[in-house]
Motif scaffolding. Structure first.
Motif, PDB file in Angstrom:
ATOM      1  N   GLY A   1      65.926  64.231  69.107  1.00 37.47           N
ATOM      2  CA  GLY A   1      66.751  64.146  67.909  1.00 37.47           C
ATOM      3  C   GLY A   1      68.028  64.953  67.994  1.00 37.47           C
ATOM      4  O   GLY A   1      69.032  64.611  67.357  1.00 37.47           O
ATOM      5  N   HIS A   2      68.047  66.003  68.793  1.00 41.26           N
ATOM      6  CA  HIS A   2      69.252  66.826  68.941  1.00 41.26           C
ATOM      7  C   HIS A   2      70.389  66.055  69.609  1.00 41.26           C
ATOM      8  O   HIS A   2      71.543  66.424  69.486  1.00 41.26           O
ATOM      9  N   PHE A   3      70.037  64.994  70.330  1.00 41.60           N
ATOM     10  CA  PHE A   3      71.038  64.199  71.053  1.00 41.60           C
ATOM     11  C   PHE A   3      71.478  62.946  70.309  1.00 41.60           C
ATOM     12  O   PHE A   3      72.208  62.125  70.869  1.00 41.60           O
ATOM     13  N   GLU A   4      71.044  62.772  69.070  1.00 44.11           N
ATOM     14  CA  GLU A   4      71.281  61.518  68.370  1.00 44.11           C
ATOM     15  C   GLU A   4      72.756  61.109  68.352  1.00 44.11           C
ATOM     16  O   GLU A   4      73.106  59.993  68.746  1.00 44.11           O
ATOM     17  N   ARG A   5      73.634  61.969  67.938  1.00 43.63           N
ATOM     18  CA  ARG A   5      75.065  61.626  67.848  1.00 43.63           C
ATOM     19  C   ARG A   5      75.655  61.372  69.235  1.00 43.63           C
ATOM     20  O   ARG A   5      76.389  60.406  69.438  1.00 43.63           O
ATOM     21  N   LEU A   6      75.356  62.219  70.198  1.00 41.83           N
ATOM     22  CA  LEU A   6      75.858  62.027  71.556  1.00 41.83           C
ATOM     23  C   LEU A   6      75.357  60.711  72.134  1.00 41.83           C
ATOM     24  O   LEU A   6      76.132  59.954  72.730  1.00 41.83           O
ATOM     25  N   ALA A   7      74.082  60.417  71.943  1.00 38.94           N
ATOM     26  CA  ALA A   7      73.502  59.167  72.466  1.00 38.94           C
ATOM     27  C   ALA A   7      74.200  57.958  71.859  1.00 38.94           C
ATOM     28  O   ALA A   7      74.490  56.986  72.556  1.00 38.94           O
ATOM     29  N   GLU A   8      74.491  58.013  70.569  1.00 36.81           N
ATOM     30  CA  GLU A   8      75.191  56.902  69.920  1.00 36.81           C
ATOM     31  C   GLU A   8      76.579  56.700  70.525  1.00 36.81           C
ATOM     32  O   GLU A   8      77.009  55.567  70.741  1.00 36.81           O
ATOM     33  N   LEU A   9      77.284  57.786  70.800  1.00 34.51           N
ATOM     34  CA  LEU A   9      78.620  57.679  71.399  1.00 34.51           C
ATOM     35  C   LEU A   9      78.573  57.115  72.812  1.00 34.51           C
ATOM     36  O   LEU A   9      79.403  56.281  73.185  1.00 34.51           O
ATOM     37  N   LEU A  10      77.615  57.543  73.605  1.00 33.10           N
ATOM     38  CA  LEU A  10      77.508  57.101  74.992  1.00 33.10           C
ATOM     39  C   LEU A  10      76.981  55.677  75.122  1.00 33.10           C
ATOM     40  O   LEU A  10      77.221  55.007  76.123  1.00 33.10           O
ATOM     41  N   ALA A  11      76.259  55.206  74.104  1.00 34.78           N
ATOM     42  CA  ALA A  11      75.608  53.897  74.175  1.00 34.78           C
ATOM     43  C   ALA A  11      76.595  52.739  74.280  1.00 34.78           C
ATOM     44  O   ALA A  11      76.201  51.632  74.661  1.00 34.78           O
ATOM     45  N   ASP A  12      77.861  52.969  74.004  1.00 33.43           N
ATOM     46  CA  ASP A  12      78.863  51.914  74.170  1.00 33.43           C
ATOM     47  C   ASP A  12      79.046  51.527  75.635  1.00 33.43           C
ATOM     48  O   ASP A  12      79.451  50.406  75.932  1.00 33.43           O
ATOM     49  N   GLU A  13      78.782  52.463  76.540  1.00 26.08           N
ATOM     50  CA  GLU A  13      79.027  52.216  77.959  1.00 26.08           C
ATOM     51  C   GLU A  13      77.807  52.436  78.850  1.00 26.08           C
ATOM     52  O   GLU A  13      77.842  52.079  80.023  1.00 26.08           O
ATOM     53  N   PHE A  14      76.756  53.039  78.310  1.00 27.91           N
ATOM     54  CA  PHE A  14      75.610  53.426  79.132  1.00 27.91           C
ATOM     55  C   PHE A  14      74.297  53.042  78.452  1.00 27.91           C
ATOM     56  O   PHE A  14      74.247  52.884  77.236  1.00 27.91           O
ATOM     57  N   THR A  15      73.241  52.941  79.252  1.00 27.78           N
ATOM     58  CA  THR A  15      71.883  52.907  78.722  1.00 27.78           C
ATOM     59  C   THR A  15      71.462  54.359  78.604  1.00 27.78           C
ATOM     60  O   THR A  15      71.303  55.049  79.610  1.00 27.78           O
ATOM     61  N   VAL A  16      71.339  54.827  77.388  1.00 29.12           N
ATOM     62  CA  VAL A  16      71.066  56.240  77.127  1.00 29.12           C
ATOM     63  C   VAL A  16      69.590  56.416  76.785  1.00 29.12           C
ATOM     64  O   VAL A  16      69.076  55.783  75.864  1.00 29.12           O
ATOM     65  N   VAL A  17      68.926  57.281  77.538  1.00 32.68           N
ATOM     66  CA  VAL A  17      67.520  57.592  77.307  1.00 32.68           C
ATOM     67  C   VAL A  17      67.433  59.064  76.923  1.00 32.68           C
ATOM     68  O   VAL A  17      67.954  59.930  77.625  1.00 32.68           O
ATOM     69  N   SER A  18      66.807  59.321  75.783  1.00 36.14           N
ATOM     70  CA  SER A  18      66.489  60.699  75.398  1.00 36.14           C
ATOM     71  C   SER A  18      64.993  60.733  75.113  1.00 36.14           C
ATOM     72  O   SER A  18      64.401  59.728  74.742  1.00 36.14           O
ATOM     73  N   TYR A  19      64.390  61.883  75.320  1.00 38.83           N
ATOM     74  CA  TYR A  19      62.941  61.971  75.113  1.00 38.83           C
ATOM     75  C   TYR A  19      62.531  63.389  74.765  1.00 38.83           C
ATOM     76  O   TYR A  19      63.282  64.342  74.981  1.00 38.83           O
ATOM     77  N   ASP A  20      61.346  63.485  74.177  1.00 44.86           N
ATOM     78  CA  ASP A  20      60.749  64.789  73.895  1.00 44.86           C
ATOM     79  C   ASP A  20      59.893  65.153  75.097  1.00 44.86           C
ATOM     80  O   ASP A  20      59.000  64.398  75.484  1.00 44.86           O
ATOM     81  N   ARG A  21      60.194  66.296  75.698  1.00 41.26           N
ATOM     82  CA  ARG A  21      59.439  66.707  76.879  1.00 41.26           C
ATOM     83  C   ARG A  21      57.964  66.927  76.544  1.00 41.26           C
ATOM     84  O   ARG A  21      57.600  67.139  75.396  1.00 41.26           O
ATOM     85  N   ARG A  22      57.150  66.881  77.545  1.00 39.63           N
ATOM     86  CA  ARG A  22      55.696  67.096  77.445  1.00 39.63           C
ATOM     87  C   ARG A  22      55.401  68.320  76.564  1.00 39.63           C
ATOM     88  O   ARG A  22      55.939  69.398  76.763  1.00 39.63           O
ATOM     89  N   GLY A  23      54.569  68.111  75.551  1.00 38.57           N
ATOM     90  CA  GLY A  23      54.167  69.219  74.684  1.00 38.57           C
ATOM     91  C   GLY A  23      55.191  69.620  73.645  1.00 38.57           C
ATOM     92  O   GLY A  23      54.970  70.575  72.901  1.00 38.57           O
ATOM     93  N   ASN A  24      56.318  68.911  73.558  1.00 39.54           N
ATOM     94  CA  ASN A  24      57.367  69.235  72.589  1.00 39.54           C
ATOM     95  C   ASN A  24      57.577  68.072  71.633  1.00 39.54           C
ATOM     96  O   ASN A  24      57.450  66.904  72.021  1.00 39.54           O
ATOM     97  N   GLY A  25      57.952  68.388  70.415  1.00 39.36           N
ATOM     98  CA  GLY A  25      58.301  67.370  69.446  1.00 39.36           C
ATOM     99  C   GLY A  25      57.207  66.342  69.257  1.00 39.36           C
ATOM    100  O   GLY A  25      56.050  66.673  69.000  1.00 39.36           O
ATOM    101  N   ARG A  26      57.572  65.081  69.446  1.00 41.01           N
ATOM    102  CA  ARG A  26      56.648  63.973  69.217  1.00 41.01           C
ATOM    103  C   ARG A  26      55.854  63.590  70.462  1.00 41.01           C
ATOM    104  O   ARG A  26      55.016  62.685  70.409  1.00 41.01           O
TER     105      ARG A  26
END
Length: 89
Positions: free
Chosen positions: A31-56
């Motif tokens: 979730g911390h990358f939401e805005r950045l991911a949206e900006l990059l998604a115009d040109e890239f396939t952007v993958v963000s994830y919660d690392r093992r044992g963190n968040g969801r």
């Protein structure tokens, strides 16, 4: 959620183009990358994830701590499961 390396990882995928993987440090989540991911998604396939044992993402039974190697293996396995891993030649 995708199961990789014996755990389930929460992830988000946006856009199309060359893959970019965003990995939050410490106890942060994708979730911390939401805005950045949206900006990059115009040109890239952007993958963000919660690392093992963190968040969801799940904490596997008996798991107490991670290592850089385990985190790298999880990131690689996630990209492979999403068919975004670069072939090695």
């Amino acid at each position: 959620m995708l199961e990789v390396n014996g755990t389930e990882l929460y992830h988000e995928v946006r856009g199309a183009g060359p893959p970019v993987l965003l990995i939050m440090g410490a106890t942060g989540d994708a979730g911390h990358f939401e805005r950045l991911a949206e900006l990059l998604a115009d040109e890239f396939t952007v993958v963000s994830y919660d690392r093992r044992g963190n968040g969801r993402s799940h904490r596997p039974p008996g798991w107490a701590a991670t290592s850089p190697e385990e985190q790298a293996d999880d990131a690689t396995a996630l990209l492979e499961a999403l068919d975004l891993a670069r072939s090695r030649g």
